[in-house]
Each structure stands twice: as C-alpha cells, then as structure tokens.
Write an enzyme that holds these catalytic residues in place. Structure first.
Site, mmCIF file in Angstrom:
data_model
loop_
_atom_site.group_PDB
_atom_site.id
_atom_site.type_symbol
_atom_site.label_atom_id
_atom_site.label_comp_id
_atom_site.label_asym_id
_atom_site.label_seq_id
_atom_site.Cartn_x
_atom_site.Cartn_y
_atom_site.Cartn_z
ATOM 1 N N GLY A 172 0.838 -1.202 0.000
ATOM 2 C CA GLY A 172 0.000 0.000 0.000
ATOM 3 C C GLY A 172 0.866 1.242 0.000
ATOM 4 N N GLY A 173 0.333 2.294 0.623
ATOM 5 C CA GLY A 173 1.069 3.565 0.656
ATOM 6 C C GLY A 173 2.417 3.451 1.342
ATOM 7 N N GLY A 407 21.286 12.548 -31.436
ATOM 8 C CA GLY A 407 20.870 13.046 -30.129
ATOM 9 C C GLY A 407 21.273 12.097 -29.009
ATOM 10 C CB ALA A 408 21.494 8.411 -28.803
#
Ligand code: HXC
Length: 517
Positions: A172-173, A407-408
């Site tokens: 859970g949280g 760009g890589a």
C-alpha cells in the site's frame, strides 16, 4: 551511598522485556525460515558493540480494538546509530514480531527522530522494512505518521544517502518511504512490495495476477525498475549495504571514500583492444571493458536486471570512486530507450549529489525506434539524460568507443553537454546519424538511378564513414579532445580524475530546474 539497586534492577527488567521482542518461539520460527530478527539485522549492519539505541522504552498507550492485552515493546521498530567502517550510520529496523511491524504514531515518531538526527549530523540512513503497514488500531494517526516519514525522506534527499532494505511485506502507501530513498534492496524470497495486491486487482479490474508477477523482488528488479539490488537473504542484503556504503560519502558536503595510495597498475592494456570486434555491427559485452578499466573487482553494478541496454554502477580507478554509465551493445544494440534513460538519469543525478565523478562509455547507435517508444514518451524520458548530464557539476569524462550517433550521443555526455574531457578510440564513429540512414536520406534518388544500386550504396556509405563520421573529423571540430589507443584509456582517466579533483562549477541560484518527469 551510590545508586539505589532497585532502580538498576527496574531498568534491567524493562530492558530485558523490550529486548525479548516476540519471545523465543516466534524468533525460532523466523530463524527456521532463514530470516533474521529486526535486532539481528541492525547488529549485523554495525561493527560489533557500536550500536547505540534510541527509544527502547517508547510505546503507544492506545488501547481497545484488540490491543488491550498486547505489549508493544519498542513500538515495533528499533532505531539508533552505529558505526560501519569507522563512520556513523543511522538505522531503523521494523520488528514484524511486534504487531506485525505495523506503523503507529510512536513507531513513526521514532523513525522521524532518527531521520532528523541523521540529517543534522550528516550520516547515511538505512531502513529495514518488514511491516503490515499502517497500524489499523491507530487509525489516521498512522496515516499522519507515514506522511511525516515521507516528508522527511524528501527533505533528506540529496543531503545524506538513504538506503531501504525490503525484507518482509511492504504494501500500500507504505511503499513510498522506500520509493523516496536512493537505493532499494529486496530479499528474493521473503519480501513483497505492491500498491494493490492480486486480490484487490482482481476485485476491481477483473485481471488475474500473482504476487510473483507484480510484487516480487524479481518483478521489481527486472520489470518495474523500482529496486536496485536483489539479495538472496537478509545476510546477503547486508553485504550489499556494506558494499554500497563503501562508495558513498556520509553526506553531500563530503567526498566519497576514495582510497588514494592503493598500489595500482596503470600500464598499457592491450587486452582492451582485442575486446572490440572488427565488424562495427558485431556486439560485445561492455562489462568486459568496464572490468578492464576499473580497479580489480571494484565494479558494483546498480539495477543489473533492469534496462540492460545501459549499464550503470560504482567503481574505483586508481583508488578514486566514480560512477560509470555505459551503453551495452550486447542488448538492443546499446540503443537508449525509455527505461534506460530513466535508469541512467537517476544514477547520474545520484552521483552528482554526492560528489562522485562520472565516466561515460559511449557506443550508441541512437534512441530505440518504435511506436511504443514514441507513444510512451521517449522524448520526455530521453530528455532526462540530457537534463541529468547538463545539470551535473561533478567531473565528467566521456570515452567514445564506437558509435556516437545523433541526439543519443548528446544524451551520453558529449562535450557540448558539459563533458570536461572527451576521449575517442580510433574505432569511434561520431556522426549526426548512422551511415546507412544518412546515405538513404541524402542520396535516395541517385541510388535508385544507379545501374548497380548496392555497389553505389556501399560506395556512398564508405565515403560518408570516411568523411563525416571519423573521429578525426570530430576532433578537428573540437568535439573530441584526444584520440587514444584503447590500451591507454585507464591511464588517461586516472590522470583526468586527479586533475579534476578540485573542479568547481557555479550555476545561477534557483529553486530547482524542471527535469522532464
Ligand atoms: C495492526 C497488524 C497489521 C496492521 C499485521 N498485524 N498487520 N496489526 N495493523 N496493519 C498483526 C496481526 O494482527 C498479527 O497479530 C501479527 O501482526 C502478524 O500478522 P499475521 O497476519 O499473523 O502474519 P502473516 O500471516 O505473516 O501475514 C502478514 C501480512 C498480514 C500479509 C502483512 O498481516 C496482512 O495482510 N496485514 C494487513 C495488511 C494491511 O492491510 N495493512 C494496512 C494497510 S493500510 P497477532 O496478535 O495475531 O500476532 C495502509 C495505508 C498506509 O498501510 C498509507 C500510507 C500512506
């Protein structure tokens, strides 16, 4: 004269009671399962006899809803400070034998007090998570306790290293405290981590799944990328914690624990040349390159199972701690995809926070092409790599081994993205795009018109390679500082790390930049 013996007896009685935890039978059961108790985990973390506990006598007074007959020594969490390799380290360990290690308000406050202490004193925080989650009998007080822990995780982030060990349930949280920490280690058989378990998923969505598929250490290491290391058991988790701490400074104002003066060979390494195949398309294992560049057995790979097309981890070269980011030609041809970008950017930012220099080993043909990549945001995720490198001010050394396309390449710390030193091997191909693609774009009509199309394409590709992607071309335009023989790489890096030790780079004051999340 002297202290009243009754007072000492009372103290001893209370201490014995608290130290007994769940009692002999539950402890034996845990041992039979191959698990340590919460206290044993902390004892094994620290140098013997250095652990100083805080809050042994703390426990919540709330009663009712089945709690009246329960005793909650330590309130289900052991907190304190001890020494690891001569340095103080703060630690908390949830005790599943006390109300399932559930978190109520006193439990939360003990953790918060420890976190405040660690942040003030500038020491790492290690948390062992083994808990049924919010203590149901304390209602919203538990929720508030989690909020206070999370908020401190954020305030401490970037100040001291935070390491979470998940060695039991974490659901859970409650998962968000580990998720806000720097490194997560999960034990293979006894731990689970999830927001909604299989039953809830089935009830709400009708989908059938298993804990193995969504909440196991393997699933988080390989698929979700939520964790950084899988440990076989508690003791192995502790080994990983020790190893990791060996590379980290205690806080963001200190240097990492370099080991200058260790006797290291810096002679030519001809074996490195033999590793790179002649065929520029043939794969090789970049981990073999790392093993030759780093000091013997010093490489600690982080997130080994996740996004294997990018390898990241800590190592030493000539005793100096550094972070390594390397394309892995073995997997997806070393392309950058969404997961690799997330993995790389997070690691780069961690190194920058804690003054760990970065070595980037480049062999990248581009971003991974594909509909799924475009639809799921490779633009946003790839931008994280650019942002992380651009924003980092630690020494940055880049070695171009083979492909450095488009760009890589910029996303792998080119000169223009702030590298302090760019070295290239004679095998490097540095280009705006790969030769095949470039020729296809510029000479499509000419190739179609040619009598022997294949021969014309090959001729143009060779011409492009020689003219537009050679390392000498890049060096002539100052994208590369030096072209070196692979065997010299270790020596160049060691020397650069030495020269860059006092690097300082000031940036304009701002709250923070907006990393593309
Ligand atoms: C109080 C708890 C508890 C909890 C376990 N216990 N979880 N007590 N609050 N959350 C107690 C049990 O009552 C039991 O007490 C003892 O711990 C051991 O639990 P068992 O169930 O016997 O152990 P096991 O069979 O190993 O099962 C472990 C478990 C299960 C899978 C974790 O206990 C479980 O499902 N617990 C509840 C999980 C949960 O729903 N948590 C609350 C979620 S809400 P006795 O006295 O019998 O030994 C939440 C919100 C957080 O966490 C939000 C944060 C933002």
């Amino acid at each position: 004269m002297g202290i009243d013996q009754k007072l000492l007896d009372e103290l001893e009685r209370r201490q014995t009671e608290a130290l007994a935890s769940g009692g002999p039978a539950p402890i034996a059961k845990r041992h039979a399962q191959g698990r340590l108790t919460a206290r044993e985990r902390l004892e094994a973390l620290y140098t013997p006899h250095t652990f100083q506990e805080f809050g042994l006598h703390a426990q919540h007074a709330t009663r009712g809803f089945g709690m009246d007959k329960k005793s909650l020594p330590t309130d289900g969490v052991i907190t304190g400070i001890g020494f690891v390799d001569g340095r103080p380290v703060a630690g908390f360990s949830q005790d599943f034998m006390i109300a399932g290690g559930s978190l109520g308000s006193v439990h939360a406050h003990k953790i918060c007090d420890l976190m405040d202490h660690a942040a003030r004193a500038g020491m790492p925080l290690i948390g062992f998570n083994d808990s049924g989650g919010a203590r149901i009998q304390e209602g919203v007080e538990s929720l508030s306790g989690y909020g206070q822990v999370f908020n401190r995780n954020v305030l401490m982030s970037g100040v001291v290293p935070q390491i979470a060990v998940i060695c039991g349930p974490c659901a859970g949280g409650a998962v968000y405290s580990p998720a806000l920490m720097d490194f997560l280690i999960m034990t293979r058989h006894s731990a689970s981590m999830f927001i909604c378990g299989p039953e809830v998923i089935r009830a709400v969505t009708g989908q059938r799944t298993t804990m193995e598929e969504i909440g196991s250490a393997e699933a988080h290491a390989r698929d979700s990328g939520n964790i950084h290391f899988i440990a076989e058991d508690d003791r192995h988790a502790l080994e990983i914690v020790h190893r990791l701490l060996g590379y980290l400074p205690s806080n963001n104002m200190s240097d990492p624990p370099h080991q200058p003066g260790v006797e290291i060979t810096l002679s030519d390494d001809l074996g490195l040349e033999a590793l790179i195949p002649e065929d520029p398309k043939a794969p090789y294992d970049v981990k073999d390159v790392i093993a030759r560049l780093a000091d013997a057995d010093s490489f600690l790979e982080v997130q080994r199972e996740f996004a294997q097309n990018l390898v990241v981890g800590f190592a030493r070269i000539d005793g100096v701690v550094l972070g390594i980011v390397a394309n892995q030609p073995h997997v997806k041809a070393g392309t950058l995809d969404i997961d690799a970008s997330d993995k790389g950017a997070r690691f780069i930012r961690f190194c920058n926070i804690f003054n760990i220099p970065l070595l980037t080993l480049v062999d990248v043909p581009g971003f991974l092409p594909g509909v799924a990549q475009e639809k799921h945001g490779i633009i946003r995720h790839g931008a994280k790599m650019l942002f992380a490198y651009g924003a980092s001010t630690v020494p940055k050394i880049t070695v171009i081994m083979r492909k450095a396309y488009g760009g890589a390449f910029l996303a792998m710390c080119s000169r223009d993205m702030g590298a302090d030193l760019v070295l290239a091997w004679p095998t490097a191909e540095i280009a705006v795009m790969g030769a095949e693609g470039a020729v296809g774009v510029v000479f499509r009509r000419e190739i179609e018109a040619a009598e022997d199309k294949d021969a014309e394409r090959t001729r143009l590709i060779d011409e492009y390679r020689a003219k537009f992607s050679s390392p000498y071309m890049a060096a002539s335009r100052r994208l590369v500082d030096e072209i070196i023989e692979p065997g010299d790489t270790r020596r160049y890096i060691a020397s650069a790390l030495e020269q860059l030790q006092s690097k300082t780079e000031l940036r304009p004051t701002k709250k923070h930049g907006l990393i593309p999340l």
